[in-house]
Write a protein that holds these residues in place. Structure first.
Motif, PDB file in Angstrom:
ATOM      1  N   ARG A   7       0.873  -1.375   0.105  1.00 53.40           N
ATOM      2  CA  ARG A   7       0.103   0.193  -0.010  1.00 53.40           C
ATOM      3  C   ARG A   7       0.768   1.331   0.147  1.00 53.40           C
ATOM      4  O   ARG A   7       0.603   2.108  -0.721  1.00 53.40           O
ATOM      5  CB  ARG A   7      -0.971  -0.263   1.135  1.00 53.40           C
ATOM      6  CG  ARG A   7      -1.754   0.953   1.293  1.00 53.40           C
ATOM      7  CD  ARG A   7      -2.312   1.544   2.547  1.00 53.40           C
ATOM      8  NE  ARG A   7      -3.254   2.699   2.282  1.00 53.40           N
ATOM      9  CZ  ARG A   7      -2.743   3.842   2.151  1.00 53.40           C
ATOM     10  NH1 ARG A   7      -1.530   4.183   2.053  1.00 53.40           N
ATOM     11  NH2 ARG A   7      -3.780   5.170   2.030  1.00 53.40           N
ATOM     12  N   ILE A  11       2.531   1.709  -3.214  1.00 51.21           N
ATOM     13  CA  ILE A  11       1.461   2.435  -4.186  1.00 51.21           C
ATOM     14  C   ILE A  11       1.221   3.786  -4.016  1.00 51.21           C
ATOM     15  O   ILE A  11       1.170   4.556  -4.930  1.00 51.21           O
ATOM     16  CB  ILE A  11       0.101   1.632  -4.367  1.00 51.21           C
ATOM     17  CG1 ILE A  11       0.157   0.039  -4.778  1.00 51.21           C
ATOM     18  CG2 ILE A  11      -0.969   2.199  -5.208  1.00 51.21           C
ATOM     19  CD1 ILE A  11      -0.860  -0.908  -4.461  1.00 51.21           C
ATOM     20  N   GLU A  12       1.113   4.140  -2.804  1.00 49.57           N
ATOM     21  CA  GLU A  12       1.151   5.618  -2.254  1.00 49.57           C
ATOM     22  C   GLU A  12       2.137   6.303  -2.776  1.00 49.57           C
ATOM     23  O   GLU A  12       1.759   7.500  -3.182  1.00 49.57           O
ATOM     24  CB  GLU A  12       0.780   5.564  -0.882  1.00 49.57           C
ATOM     25  CG  GLU A  12       0.493   6.973  -0.352  1.00 49.57           C
ATOM     26  CD  GLU A  12       0.528   7.127   1.097  1.00 49.57           C
ATOM     27  OE1 GLU A  12       0.400   8.017   1.819  1.00 49.57           O
ATOM     28  OE2 GLU A  12       0.225   6.174   2.028  1.00 49.57           O
ATOM     29  N   ASP A  51      -5.820   9.679  -3.682  1.00 52.94           N
ATOM     30  CA  ASP A  51      -6.157   8.919  -2.444  1.00 52.94           C
ATOM     31  C   ASP A  51      -7.296   7.768  -2.534  1.00 52.94           C
ATOM     32  O   ASP A  51      -7.126   6.834  -2.261  1.00 52.94           O
ATOM     33  CB  ASP A  51      -6.571   9.605  -1.059  1.00 52.94           C
ATOM     34  CG  ASP A  51      -8.040  10.438  -1.387  1.00 52.94           C
ATOM     35  OD1 ASP A  51      -8.372  11.145  -2.450  1.00 52.94           O
ATOM     36  OD2 ASP A  51      -8.686  10.397  -0.369  1.00 52.94           O
ATOM     37  N   ILE A  58      -5.199   5.120  -4.744  1.00 51.53           N
ATOM     38  CA  ILE A  58      -4.422   4.530  -3.971  1.00 51.53           C
ATOM     39  C   ILE A  58      -5.199   3.272  -3.141  1.00 51.53           C
ATOM     40  O   ILE A  58      -4.854   2.374  -3.091  1.00 51.53           O
ATOM     41  CB  ILE A  58      -3.727   5.323  -2.909  1.00 51.53           C
ATOM     42  CG1 ILE A  58      -2.729   6.261  -3.511  1.00 51.53           C
ATOM     43  CG2 ILE A  58      -2.977   4.599  -1.573  1.00 51.53           C
ATOM     44  CD1 ILE A  58      -2.362   7.530  -2.653  1.00 51.53           C
ATOM     45  N   SER A  74      -4.910  -0.552  -3.924  1.00 50.32           N
ATOM     46  CA  SER A  74      -4.330  -1.422  -2.685  1.00 50.32           C
ATOM     47  C   SER A  74      -5.539  -2.587  -2.424  1.00 50.32           C
ATOM     48  O   SER A  74      -4.959  -3.773  -1.883  1.00 50.32           O
ATOM     49  CB  SER A  74      -4.293  -0.437  -1.567  1.00 50.32           C
ATOM     50  OG  SER A  74      -3.210   0.343  -1.698  1.00 50.32           O
TER      51      SER A  74
END
Length: 146
Positions: free
Chosen positions: A32, A35-36, A129, A132, A136
């Motif tokens: 996660r 990816i962020e 966001d 993301i 995720s």
């Protein structure tokens, strides 16, 4: 100037990815965060990273300039960090054993790198966001051991 910007972004992302990989957290948390890292970097460095992905990334592997060789080496290192995180998740029993970590990495980068086609920071539509969290969840739900 464009090459210097692309190199700076990749250098920063590689340094941060290395830090993420070394965290003492579960693999799905690391994924996660990775990816962020990519999505926030893309948003913060728009449009340079998007232009690099759309126009130059596929061509760089075939170039022999020092800049191109450096970019390929660093991109491969970033991919290997993600592969190591996934492989460790499999070894630790967090992720499924029946999926190839290398294919999972290609799927992840395919999802993230394709955003240059539809994700435009500051424009109506999807927020970073949201992307993301969605990516995720898709990745983790598909990878988690049942």
């Amino acid at each position: 100037m464009f090459q210097a910007t692309a190199k700076r972004v990749l250098d920063e992302n590689l340094l941060e990815a290395t830090s993420i990989a070394n965290l003492e957290t579960p693999a799905h948390e690391k994924l996660r965060l990775l990816i962020e890292l990519q999505m926030t970097s893309y948003a913060a460095n728009f449009p340079y990273v998007y232009v690099y992905i759309q126009e130059d990334m596929g061509k760089v592997a075939y170039q022999t300039t020092p800049w191109a060789r450096d970019m390929v080496r660093k991109t491969r290192r970033f991919e290997s960090i993600v592969t190591e995180v996934i492989t460790k998740g499999v070894r630790d029993g967090e992720f499924r054993e029946d999926l190839s970590p290398q294919v999972v990495v290609k799927a992840l980068f395919g999802m993230v790198n394709w955003t240059h086609r539809w994700f435009k920071p500051g424009v109506r539509g999807h927020r970073a966001d949201q992307v993301i969290e969605t990516f995720s969840a898709l990745l983790y739900d598909g990878l988690k051991r049942r």
